[in-house]
Design an enzyme around this catalytic site. Structure first.
Site, PDB file in Angstrom:
ATOM      1  N   ASN A 116       0.981  -1.019   0.098  1.00  0.00           N
ATOM      2  CA  ASN A 116       0.001  -0.038  -0.095  1.00  0.00           C
ATOM      3  C   ASN A 116       0.864   1.348  -0.021  1.00  0.00           C
ATOM      4  O   ASN A 116       1.907   1.171   0.312  1.00  0.00           O
ATOM      5  CB  ASN A 116      -0.866   0.136   1.179  1.00  0.00           C
ATOM      6  CG  ASN A 116      -0.315   0.523   2.190  1.00  0.00           C
ATOM      7  OD1 ASN A 116      -0.503   1.758   2.617  1.00  0.00           O
ATOM      8  ND2 ASN A 116       0.246  -0.196   3.253  1.00  0.00           N
ATOM      9  N   PHE A 120      -1.529   7.871   4.297  1.00  0.00           N
ATOM     10  CA  PHE A 120      -2.374   8.781   5.235  1.00  0.00           C
ATOM     11  C   PHE A 120      -3.698   9.519   4.721  1.00  0.00           C
ATOM     12  O   PHE A 120      -3.830  10.751   5.214  1.00  0.00           O
ATOM     13  CB  PHE A 120      -1.429   9.772   6.132  1.00  0.00           C
ATOM     14  CG  PHE A 120      -0.423   9.126   6.984  1.00  0.00           C
ATOM     15  CD1 PHE A 120      -0.341   7.711   7.325  1.00  0.00           C
ATOM     16  CD2 PHE A 120       0.573   9.811   7.506  1.00  0.00           C
ATOM     17  CE1 PHE A 120       0.616   7.214   7.985  1.00  0.00           C
ATOM     18  CE2 PHE A 120       1.582   9.244   8.166  1.00  0.00           C
ATOM     19  CZ  PHE A 120       1.888   7.829   8.371  1.00  0.00           C
ATOM     20  N   SER A 182       5.714   5.054   8.826  1.00  0.00           N
ATOM     21  CA  SER A 182       5.145   4.710   7.297  1.00  0.00           C
ATOM     22  C   SER A 182       5.744   4.996   6.373  1.00  0.00           C
ATOM     23  O   SER A 182       6.535   6.289   6.236  1.00  0.00           O
ATOM     24  CB  SER A 182       3.681   5.292   7.410  1.00  0.00           C
ATOM     25  OG  SER A 182       2.529   4.686   8.124  1.00  0.00           O
ATOM     26  N   ASN A 184       5.197   5.985   3.279  1.00  0.00           N
ATOM     27  CA  ASN A 184       4.239   6.754   2.151  1.00  0.00           C
ATOM     28  C   ASN A 184       4.122   8.061   2.394  1.00  0.00           C
ATOM     29  O   ASN A 184       3.642   8.694   1.746  1.00  0.00           O
ATOM     30  CB  ASN A 184       3.105   6.001   2.085  1.00  0.00           C
ATOM     31  CG  ASN A 184       3.111   4.624   1.780  1.00  0.00           C
ATOM     32  OD1 ASN A 184       3.843   4.342   0.863  1.00  0.00           O
ATOM     33  ND2 ASN A 184       2.434   3.817   2.452  1.00  0.00           N
ATOM     34  N   THR A 185       4.812   8.520   3.648  1.00  0.00           N
ATOM     35  CA  THR A 185       4.861  10.092   3.665  1.00  0.00           C
ATOM     36  C   THR A 185       6.283  10.518   3.676  1.00  0.00           C
ATOM     37  O   THR A 185       7.096  10.088   4.448  1.00  0.00           O
ATOM     38  CB  THR A 185       4.293  10.644   4.940  1.00  0.00           C
ATOM     39  OG1 THR A 185       2.908  10.164   5.077  1.00  0.00           O
ATOM     40  CG2 THR A 185       4.350  12.042   5.380  1.00  0.00           C
ATOM     41  N   LYS A 222       5.638   3.646  17.154  1.00  0.00           N
ATOM     42  CA  LYS A 222       5.554   2.419  16.178  1.00  0.00           C
ATOM     43  C   LYS A 222       6.788   2.669  15.124  1.00  0.00           C
ATOM     44  O   LYS A 222       6.907   3.607  14.631  1.00  0.00           O
ATOM     45  CB  LYS A 222       4.263   2.485  15.422  1.00  0.00           C
ATOM     46  CG  LYS A 222       4.136   1.343  14.341  1.00  0.00           C
ATOM     47  CD  LYS A 222       2.698   1.507  13.979  1.00  0.00           C
ATOM     48  CE  LYS A 222       2.514  -0.005  12.883  1.00  0.00           C
ATOM     49  NZ  LYS A 222       1.042   0.163  12.432  1.00  0.00           N
ATOM     50  N   ASN A 251       6.000  -1.673  11.434  1.00  0.00           N
ATOM     51  CA  ASN A 251       5.004  -1.033  10.221  1.00  0.00           C
ATOM     52  C   ASN A 251       5.474  -1.977   9.034  1.00  0.00           C
ATOM     53  O   ASN A 251       5.981  -3.034   9.309  1.00  0.00           O
ATOM     54  CB  ASN A 251       5.309   0.490  10.088  1.00  0.00           C
ATOM     55  CG  ASN A 251       3.949   1.079   9.647  1.00  0.00           C
ATOM     56  OD1 ASN A 251       3.423   0.595   8.779  1.00  0.00           O
ATOM     57  ND2 ASN A 251       3.999   2.239  10.366  1.00  0.00           N
ATOM     58  N   THR A 252       4.829  -1.493   7.875  1.00  0.00           N
ATOM     59  CA  THR A 252       5.141  -2.345   6.725  1.00  0.00           C
ATOM     60  C   THR A 252       6.599  -1.831   6.242  1.00  0.00           C
ATOM     61  O   THR A 252       7.257  -1.110   6.854  1.00  0.00           O
ATOM     62  CB  THR A 252       4.092  -1.697   5.600  1.00  0.00           C
ATOM     63  OG1 THR A 252       4.576  -0.512   5.560  1.00  0.00           O
ATOM     64  CG2 THR A 252       2.658  -2.008   5.758  1.00  0.00           C
TER      65      THR A 252
HETATM   66  C1  LIG Z   1      -3.614  -0.941   3.548  1.00  0.00           C
HETATM   67  C2  LIG Z   1      -2.682  -0.685   4.930  1.00  0.00           C
HETATM   68  C3  LIG Z   1      -2.641   0.725   5.466  1.00  0.00           C
HETATM   69  C4  LIG Z   1      -2.175   0.894   6.583  1.00  0.00           C
HETATM   70  N1  LIG Z   1      -2.080   2.183   7.048  1.00  0.00           N
HETATM   71  C5  LIG Z   1      -1.649   2.408   8.295  1.00  0.00           C
HETATM   72  C6  LIG Z   1      -1.505   3.697   8.855  1.00  0.00           C
HETATM   73  O1  LIG Z   1      -2.022   4.479   8.775  1.00  0.00           O
HETATM   74  N2  LIG Z   1      -0.832   3.850  10.066  1.00  0.00           N
HETATM   75  C7  LIG Z   1       0.136   2.839  10.606  1.00  0.00           C
HETATM   76  O2  LIG Z   1       0.671   3.005  11.681  1.00  0.00           O
HETATM   77  N3  LIG Z   1       0.299   1.425   9.781  1.00  0.00           N
HETATM   78  C8  LIG Z   1      -0.455   1.437   8.889  1.00  0.00           C
HETATM   79  N4  LIG Z   1      -0.261   0.032   8.128  1.00  0.00           N
HETATM   80  C9  LIG Z   1       0.500  -0.881   8.996  1.00  0.00           C
HETATM   81  C10 LIG Z   1      -0.440  -1.742   9.718  1.00  0.00           C
HETATM   82  O3  LIG Z   1      -0.806  -1.181  10.705  1.00  0.00           O
HETATM   83  C11 LIG Z   1       0.824  -2.864   9.953  1.00  0.00           C
HETATM   84  O4  LIG Z   1       1.702  -2.304  10.922  1.00  0.00           O
HETATM   85  C12 LIG Z   1       1.193  -3.816   8.981  1.00  0.00           C
HETATM   86  O5  LIG Z   1       0.327  -3.903   7.828  1.00  0.00           O
HETATM   87  C13 LIG Z   1       1.655  -5.110   9.305  1.00  0.00           C
HETATM   88  O6  LIG Z   1       0.837  -5.900   9.637  1.00  0.00           O
HETATM   89  P1  LIG Z   1       0.088  -7.085   8.815  1.00  0.00           P
HETATM   90  O7  LIG Z   1       1.373  -7.695   8.080  1.00  0.00           O
HETATM   91  O8  LIG Z   1      -0.630  -7.780   9.920  1.00  0.00           O
HETATM   92  O9  LIG Z   1      -0.815  -6.065   7.845  1.00  0.00           O
HETATM   93  C14 LIG Z   1      -1.234   0.028   7.055  1.00  0.00           C
HETATM   94  C15 LIG Z   1      -0.892  -1.374   6.615  1.00  0.00           C
HETATM   95  C16 LIG Z   1      -1.952  -1.621   5.441  1.00  0.00           C
HETATM   96  C17 LIG Z   1      -2.176  -2.987   4.684  1.00  0.00           C
END
Ligand SMILES: Cc1cc2nc3c(=O)[nH]c(=O)nc-3n(C[C@H](O)[C@H](O)[C@H](O)COP(=O)(O)O)c2cc1C
Length: 368
Positions: A116, A120, A182, A184-185, A222, A251-252
């Site tokens: 993704n 935000f 994140s 993406n910012t 985080k 995070n990702t």
């Molecule tokens: C579509 C999407 C949007 C996300 N948006 C945020 C976000 O706004 N803030 C944040 O801290 N993490 C965000 N994450 C990260 C998740 O909170 C998580 O840390 C990450 O996806 C790893 O967990 P998972 O493998 O179970 O998805 C996002 C993840 C996805 C897939």
């Protein structure tokens, strides 16, 4: 059954559209009293042995919804109805913003992963705070509020933007998360460097204390899985020094390791944060490292690639008091929480540990 439905309907839809459709159904279901009671009884049975306490908050269990799914705090009860023991809303930024242009969410089905670059997209701190202020909760759920930087705010003015969000949102947050991870910012992850993180966390702490007089709002940070090991240690040490309540890992990732050969190369090439199964190993590694460094001095939250009860259990043994998930929910559907809870309860019962708290970090504490 969900898998058939996923393949027939969701998989054929644009991922973001599918998200909003599912979201609408969840929000609709929770508005119908008989239906929500029925769904919650079926999908969110509470296991006494999983009762958890983290940073002074009591929860039904350790398993929660990671940030990003309910960015605007519109489906807290709905997600609680599906079994999540806590719901982390956000990321909310100081000002409202539309996020990146679409398409910005990609499913790598064969790899059980997502990429993704949402950026935000959210209603902003003022609107979300007003929504939380007027919310009439149906279920008792712990609500975490995750805050991040507004894109147009320059990096040098980031602290003010976070403080604005903290002042507006802390009164409604059971816990507050400073998201500096994140991908993406632009520039956001630079805030993980201790020189930038120290003033940021100090200012957010002060803002929360200033705004909320009758309790101390727990504050967490985080972090990204892409940090070098020394930087993870530095954040851990800083967190201890500042008396932070928790660290959420992770995070990702911007890395593309761990992807099978199955997803189309054009998808793998998409920029953004990768989540789901390929993130599992690194997130677990980061968590173990953090626990080895901070032990029980700070509460750790394990997230990234958790798909099964066994994955959640491994995070607990590696040092997580709470665990969270997002991507696997897309692939596993509404019965996912139930399966994780059931599996966790049975693992605890057959383990040498009397309580979940005793299991936290047990693998890392073991003599080699
Ligand atoms: C579509 C999407 C949007 C996300 N948006 C945020 C976000 O706004 N803030 C944040 O801290 N993490 C965000 N994450 C990260 C998740 O909170 C998580 O840390 C990450 O996806 C790893 O967990 P998972 O493998 O179970 O998805 C996002 C993840 C996805 C897939």
């Amino acid at each position: 059954m969900y898998k058939i439905f996923f393949n027939l309907v969701f998989k054929r839809m644009d991922p973001e559209k599918a998200h909003y459709l599912a979201f609408r159904w969840i929000r609709l279901a929770v508005r119908i009293p008989g239906l929500r009671t029925f769904v919650a009884a079926a999908l969110a049975p509470r296991h006494k042995e999983l009762r958890t306490e983290a940073f002074g908050l009591r929860m039904h269990g350790p398993f929660g919804l990671a940030a990003g799914f309910d960015k605007n705090a519109v489906a807290i009860d709905g997600m609680s109805m599906l079994g999540f023991d806590h719901v982390e809303i956000g990321t909310v930024t100081g000002e409202p913003q539309p996020g990146n242009p679409r398409k910005r969410l990609f499913r790598l089905v064969a790899d059980r992963a997502l990429i993704n670059r949402m950026g935000f997209n959210n209603d902003g701190s003022l609107t979300v705070a007003a929504r939380l202020a007027t919310r009439e909760p149906v279920f008792r759920t712990v609500v975490g509020v995750n805050i991040g930087k507004t894109k147009v705010v320059p990096e040098a003015e980031a602290v003010g933007d976070y403080v604005k969000s903290a002042e507006r949102l802390a009164p409604y947050a059971d816990y507050l998360v400073v998201n500096v991870s994140s991908p993406n910012t632009p520039g956001l992850r630079n805030l993980q460097a201790t020189e930038a993180l120290r003033p940021l966390l100090t200012a957010v702490r002060e803002a929360a204390d200033r705004t909320v007089a009758n309790r101390r709002v727990p504050l967490l940070v985080k972090i990204a899985p892409d940090l070098a090991d020394e930087d993870i240690d530095a954040v851990a040490d800083l967190a201890v020094e500042l008396g932070l309540d928790g660290i959420i890992a992770t995070n990702t990732t911007i890395a593309r390791e761990g992807l099978g050969l199955t997803s189309a190369p054009s998808l793998v090439k998409e920029t953004g944060g990768l989540s789901g199964a390929p993130l599992k190993a690194r997130s677990l590694e980061v968590l173990r490292r953090l626990y080895a460094r901070v032990g029980d001095r700070i509460t750790l939250v394990g997230v990234g690639g958790i798909e099964t009860a066994e994955d959640a259990w491994q995070r607990i043994l590696a040092g997580a008091t709470l665990v969270q998930g997002y991507s696997a929910f897309i692939y596993e559907g509404p019965f996912w929480c139930r399966a994780v809870h059931k599996g966790l309860a049975s693992r605890l019962r057959t383990s040498p540990y009397a309580t979940l708290a005793d299991a936290v970090g047990a693998d890392v504490r073991k003599p080699a």
